[in-house]
Design a protein around this motif. Structure first.
Motif, PDB file in Angstrom:
ATOM      1  N   TYR A   1       1.679   1.804  -5.305  1.00 33.74           N
ATOM      2  CA  TYR A   1       2.524   2.346  -6.373  1.00 33.74           C
ATOM      3  C   TYR A   1       3.127   3.680  -5.976  1.00 33.74           C
ATOM      4  O   TYR A   1       4.285   3.964  -6.255  1.00 33.74           O
ATOM      5  CB  TYR A   1       1.728   2.510  -7.667  1.00 33.74           C
ATOM      6  CG  TYR A   1       1.622   1.242  -8.444  1.00 33.74           C
ATOM      7  CD1 TYR A   1       2.683   0.823  -9.249  1.00 33.74           C
ATOM      8  CD2 TYR A   1       0.490   0.451  -8.369  1.00 33.74           C
ATOM      9  CE1 TYR A   1       2.597  -0.368  -9.940  1.00 33.74           C
ATOM     10  CE2 TYR A   1       0.402  -0.733  -9.068  1.00 33.74           C
ATOM     11  CZ  TYR A   1       1.458  -1.139  -9.852  1.00 33.74           C
ATOM     12  OH  TYR A   1       1.382  -2.302 -10.544  1.00 33.74           O
ATOM     13  N   VAL A   2       2.344   4.521  -5.312  1.00 35.50           N
ATOM     14  CA  VAL A   2       2.838   5.838  -4.920  1.00 35.50           C
ATOM     15  C   VAL A   2       3.980   5.692  -3.932  1.00 35.50           C
ATOM     16  O   VAL A   2       5.003   6.372  -4.025  1.00 35.50           O
ATOM     17  CB  VAL A   2       1.681   6.679  -4.323  1.00 35.50           C
ATOM     18  CG1 VAL A   2       2.234   7.888  -3.618  1.00 35.50           C
ATOM     19  CG2 VAL A   2       0.730   7.089  -5.412  1.00 35.50           C
ATOM     20  N   VAL A   3       3.840   4.768  -2.972  1.00 37.99           N
ATOM     21  CA  VAL A   3       4.901   4.574  -1.985  1.00 37.99           C
ATOM     22  C   VAL A   3       6.184   4.133  -2.669  1.00 37.99           C
ATOM     23  O   VAL A   3       7.271   4.639  -2.387  1.00 37.99           O
ATOM     24  CB  VAL A   3       4.458   3.544  -0.917  1.00 37.99           C
ATOM     25  CG1 VAL A   3       5.628   3.119  -0.067  1.00 37.99           C
ATOM     26  CG2 VAL A   3       3.371   4.143  -0.047  1.00 37.99           C
ATOM     27  N   ILE A   4       6.074   3.198  -3.627  1.00 37.86           N
ATOM     28  CA  ILE A   4       7.272   2.734  -4.339  1.00 37.86           C
ATOM     29  C   ILE A   4       7.918   3.883  -5.095  1.00 37.86           C
ATOM     30  O   ILE A   4       9.132   4.076  -5.050  1.00 37.86           O
ATOM     31  CB  ILE A   4       6.899   1.613  -5.330  1.00 37.86           C
ATOM     32  CG1 ILE A   4       6.552   0.354  -4.555  1.00 37.86           C
ATOM     33  CG2 ILE A   4       8.059   1.334  -6.277  1.00 37.86           C
ATOM     34  CD1 ILE A   4       5.985  -0.723  -5.439  1.00 37.86           C
ATOM     35  N   LEU A   5       7.088   4.676  -5.759  1.00 32.83           N
ATOM     36  CA  LEU A   5       7.636   5.753  -6.589  1.00 32.83           C
ATOM     37  C   LEU A   5       8.393   6.769  -5.738  1.00 32.83           C
ATOM     38  O   LEU A   5       9.477   7.213  -6.102  1.00 32.83           O
ATOM     39  CB  LEU A   5       6.494   6.438  -7.338  1.00 32.83           C
ATOM     40  CG  LEU A   5       6.947   7.418  -8.408  1.00 32.83           C
ATOM     41  CD1 LEU A   5       7.716   6.692  -9.493  1.00 32.83           C
ATOM     42  CD2 LEU A   5       5.759   8.130  -9.019  1.00 32.83           C
TER      43      LEU A   5
ATOM     44  N   ILE B   1       0.191   5.038 -12.112  1.00 32.75           N
ATOM     45  CA  ILE B   1      -0.527   5.910 -11.183  1.00 32.75           C
ATOM     46  C   ILE B   1      -1.570   6.738 -11.929  1.00 32.75           C
ATOM     47  O   ILE B   1      -2.738   6.826 -11.524  1.00 32.75           O
ATOM     48  CB  ILE B   1       0.461   6.820 -10.422  1.00 32.75           C
ATOM     49  CG1 ILE B   1       1.250   5.972  -9.439  1.00 32.75           C
ATOM     50  CG2 ILE B   1      -0.263   7.949  -9.711  1.00 32.75           C
ATOM     51  CD1 ILE B   1       2.371   6.711  -8.757  1.00 32.75           C
ATOM     52  N   GLY B   2      -1.158   7.316 -13.066  1.00 35.38           N
ATOM     53  CA  GLY B   2      -2.096   8.100 -13.858  1.00 35.38           C
ATOM     54  C   GLY B   2      -3.286   7.261 -14.284  1.00 35.38           C
ATOM     55  O   GLY B   2      -4.446   7.683 -14.183  1.00 35.38           O
ATOM     56  N   SER B   3      -2.974   6.043 -14.681  1.00 37.39           N
ATOM     57  CA  SER B   3      -4.023   5.173 -15.181  1.00 37.39           C
ATOM     58  C   SER B   3      -4.979   4.747 -14.063  1.00 37.39           C
ATOM     59  O   SER B   3      -6.202   4.721 -14.239  1.00 37.39           O
ATOM     60  CB  SER B   3      -3.323   3.997 -15.850  1.00 37.39           C
ATOM     61  OG  SER B   3      -4.132   2.920 -15.959  1.00 37.39           O
ATOM     62  N   LEU B   4      -4.420   4.452 -12.882  1.00 38.58           N
ATOM     63  CA  LEU B   4      -5.278   4.079 -11.753  1.00 38.58           C
ATOM     64  C   LEU B   4      -6.156   5.242 -11.321  1.00 38.58           C
ATOM     65  O   LEU B   4      -7.336   5.065 -11.003  1.00 38.58           O
ATOM     66  CB  LEU B   4      -4.426   3.626 -10.569  1.00 38.58           C
ATOM     67  CG  LEU B   4      -3.815   2.223 -10.645  1.00 38.58           C
ATOM     68  CD1 LEU B   4      -2.853   2.001  -9.497  1.00 38.58           C
ATOM     69  CD2 LEU B   4      -4.904   1.172 -10.606  1.00 38.58           C
TER      70      LEU B   4
ATOM     71  N   MET C   1       6.028  -3.418  -4.918  1.00 46.87           N
ATOM     72  CA  MET C   1       4.595  -3.495  -5.156  1.00 46.87           C
ATOM     73  C   MET C   1       3.931  -4.420  -4.133  1.00 46.87           C
ATOM     74  O   MET C   1       4.308  -5.578  -4.028  1.00 46.87           O
ATOM     75  CB  MET C   1       4.379  -4.066  -6.561  1.00 46.87           C
ATOM     76  CG  MET C   1       3.392  -3.302  -7.379  1.00 46.87           C
ATOM     77  SD  MET C   1       3.297  -4.047  -8.986  1.00 46.87           S
ATOM     78  CE  MET C   1       4.913  -3.705  -9.646  1.00 46.87           C
ATOM     79  N   GLU C   2       3.035  -3.904  -3.364  1.00 48.48           N
ATOM     80  CA  GLU C   2       2.371  -4.759  -2.376  1.00 48.48           C
ATOM     81  C   GLU C   2       1.152  -5.429  -3.000  1.00 48.48           C
ATOM     82  O   GLU C   2       0.600  -4.955  -3.982  1.00 48.48           O
ATOM     83  CB  GLU C   2       1.907  -3.910  -1.195  1.00 48.48           C
ATOM     84  CG  GLU C   2       3.034  -3.385  -0.332  1.00 48.48           C
ATOM     85  CD  GLU C   2       3.730  -4.497   0.408  1.00 48.48           C
ATOM     86  OE1 GLU C   2       4.970  -4.516   0.393  1.00 48.48           O
ATOM     87  OE2 GLU C   2       3.056  -5.364   0.972  1.00 48.48           O
TER      88      GLU C   2
END
Lengths: 454, 454
Positions: free
Chosen positions: A327-331, B411-414, A1-2
């Motif tokens: 978050y997308v990058v981590i996922l 992610i969904g929540s953001l 998480m950045e």
């Protein structure tokens, strides 16, 4: 998480930081002097490239430079043509001075400075002549008169300087106040020497007005750069950049070919970043746009401050995107076993819906702003996106226990990030202590002990 | 979930936005003129309060205003005392002008402007005299000479104006370049009129140097405001504010009396916010601090750019805190059933540990910076915090499947938040369209149809 937001906005705009990092790199030395010509040549080439890039980035900069040259030439010509020169008198230099300081890049800024200058000169000259009259009425001797005038200068200059700390005055009349102080001091002080004060003040004011007029004509008639137009384009561009990010998300993360592994290099993940750092530019453009007259599709009292409100919302949006991007990058990088695939799929589908429709809604808004047409009030894309957002929330809320654990996990994870960042801060302070040669507490304590002993 | 970072930083500093919101409030009218005196009185009281507040916030502002008055008085005295006046000649006004434009709030800014002015005047005068000599050598007739000089002015002014777009020059020598253009134009243009060019240029340069000297003496000797000291204090304050947030978190969220319901009103949750908006102030202080000589505990080449690096890290930290704060507020407000209480308790305990130790580490750093002593290298608190962070990560990773669901849910929540923000953006664009009277696309289309028909 950045770490989200702000930090990224900084990286784009820190010439100062780079420019001043010389302290740290003191030991590159041992320079070989015979390579000096080569180095000089290289740095000349690099400078030329910089100049070319600056000109290419915005050709209006070249036009502006030539405009300043032109305005100064016009003033010089006025000075050289003798009949005109006579009427302006020795104070023709005031016209030159005015042109140099008043000519700014945008029309609004030039108008604002010019009007500030003209108005401040007028007010200050009148006040100074008033002060002179008062001084000559109140006291008889010449010495007492000049002492009184100096006292006036002291108090008026102090009060005017203080007024520059008031935000409202700072924003609109900062330049005017400094010209006020200048003119008042000059006229009040010269009153002792010059017998005919009124003609002198009148002549100078006329010259300054002529200088301001030349500036205003040049800036409006030759390739005008309207601050309002720039502000308007900036708003549309910001909307487009936000849309670009969401379009990229839809294709790369939630679409059919989703779950691509190398997201970090993708352009769309950085689309929003330039939006984050637009505040200063927007504020200054808005301040000067208010001075601009009717031009193109913009009326005199165009609602410029609306662009600031829109900009604030866009930046808020961009900082949510920043959090989302990390978050997308981590996922996509993680190799977790598939858990609760049903929920994942459902959320993924609604996420795709939200991205797609929001992006379309934003594109519609940006094209509406660009063409200055009212956007359609029944925005189907936006309502589709809102519907998807609600269904996504409901899906997540269904498993409330899950949601609680999620929030706790996010807090734990953010706090761990914080600790790592504080570690970096500690290193930075240690660096500072080393470079700035802070006192060593151990040594200081020993010194004290020794002092006590002796 | 609130949008993190940037947006909050904006709310603190938007005088412009408020100042210019008049377009929206056009219908407060129907003013009753008999209440005019009351209103005038009220607004006078309000202005007095503003002035008092500005002075109280930073009393050095009052000192600065008096310093400007003092410097101008000194210059005026020089002007009035006749023997001195004779030596300065009619160009004594240049000293007044110099004082008005060169006096700045901090020592560094004044020195930077003064040196810029002195150097630019020297270089530009020399160059202008050179141009004059060249012109008189190359051509014979007076007309041709003045045309050549005007051409010089045009090209040199254009080139110098363009150089102001180069970031490195803009940052350090912007004022110098504008003075360069001014002086070059003035000297080149006046060369045609004044027979004895050299003495005139020399006299003016001497006067300007005298003005600069008066400014520098006043700014350094009377209540000096050192930009470097402000920058140094800012760094320590930022560290303290970050610590304050973490201390609050420890007590209110993870301590024994944790889970208090009304977190939103707490001060500690806003402690980090002022850190987010320090970048501009820091950059400008750093730029001018580099011009300041040895003072107090600061050497001439103190590593000022280190403060910018530290500031960037602090702001990164503050933006993570922003995200954290919003999650904590949501968690304390929500009424979920207890799920996985074991994990929750474990994470909560480690969170408490992390906050406590990180806050202590930050306090140690801030006191080290304040007292300019090297912080102890074996920082026990930081290593305890790092240990807690690692154990927190491991606890979360134990349930990897959980973690995946968590990321997807976040992610969904953001994204749902984004949709809501885009909804606000849409409203804002509609407002803009209404106020700026954008074209109605329907109407336009009809117009087109009619046009085709006719």
């Amino acid at each position: 998480m950045e770490a989200p937001a702000a930090a990224a906005a900084e990286s784009s705009n820190n010439t100062n930081t780079n420019g001043g990092g010389a302290e740290d790199e003191g030991n590159t030395g041992g320079s070989s002097w015979w390579r000096l010509p080569e180095r000089v040549w290289l740095s000349a080439v690099r400078s030329a490239e910089t100049v070319a890039r600056i000109a290419r980035d915005d050709p209006r900069r070249v036009a502006h430079s030539l405009k300043v040259g032109l305005a100064l030439t016009l003033v010089s010509v006025v000075y050289y043509v003798t009949p005109l020169f006579n009427s302006f008198g020795g104070s023709a230099m005031w016209a030159v001075l005015t042109v140099v300081v008043v000519m700014e890049f945008t029309v609004g800024a030039t108008l604002s400075k010019g009007l500030n200058r003209a108005l401040a000169t007028l007010v200050a000259s009148s006040l100074a002549i008033g002060a002179y009259k008062v001084a000559s009425l109140v006291v008889r001797s010449e010495e007492a008169e000049s002492i009184l005038l100096v006292v006036f200068v002291f108090f008026i200059a102090s009060a005017a300087t203080f007024s520059r700390f008031i935000p409202e005055i700072k924003a609109r009349f900062d330049y005017g106040v400094s010209i006020f102080i200048l003119t008042f001091s000059l006229v009040a002080v010269s009153s002792y020497r010059v017998e005919e004060l009124m003609p002198l003040a009148l002549q100078r004011t006329t010259t300054i007005f002529a200088g301001v007029a030349i500036c205003h004509c040049t800036t409006i008639l030759v390739c005008p750069v309207w601050a309002g137009e720039d502000l308007h384009k900036l708003a549309a561009n910001n909307l487009d950049k936000l849309a670009e990010f969401l379009e990229g998300m839809e294709i790369e993360c939630f679409g059919e070919n989703a779950r691509s592994k190398n997201l970090e290099g993708k352009n769309f993940l950085h689309a929003y970043k330039s939006v984050l750092s637009t505040k200063d530019k927007e504020d200054s453009l808005c301040t000067v746009a208010k001075w601009e007259p009717f031009h193109g599709k913009f009326r005199f009292r165009h609602p410029w401050s609306q662009y600031q409100k829109l900009g604030t919302l866009c930046r808020q949006c961009a900082s949510t995107m920043e959090a989302l991007a990390s978050y997308v990058v981590i996922l996509t990088k993680s190799q977790y076993p598939e858990a609760n695939p049903e929920l994942c799929l459902k959320v993924q589908t609604t996420c795709g819906q939200m991205s797609l429709h929001s992006a379309r809604a934003l594109r519609e808004l940006s094209s509406a702003v660009r063409s200055m047409t009212t956007p359609s009030s029944a925005n189907n894309d936006l309502s589709a996106a809102m519907k998807a957002a609600n269904s996504c929330r409901n899906e997540l809320l269904e498993d409330a226990a899950q949601l609680q654990v999620m929030h706790i996990a996010v807090i734990g994870s953010l706090l761990s990030d914080l600790v790592m960042q504080i570690n970096e801060i500690t290193e930075s302070v240690h660096n500072l202590a080393r470079l700035a040669r802070f006192k060593d507490p151990e040594k200081t304590r020993n010194d004290v002990v020794i002092n006590v002993k002796t």
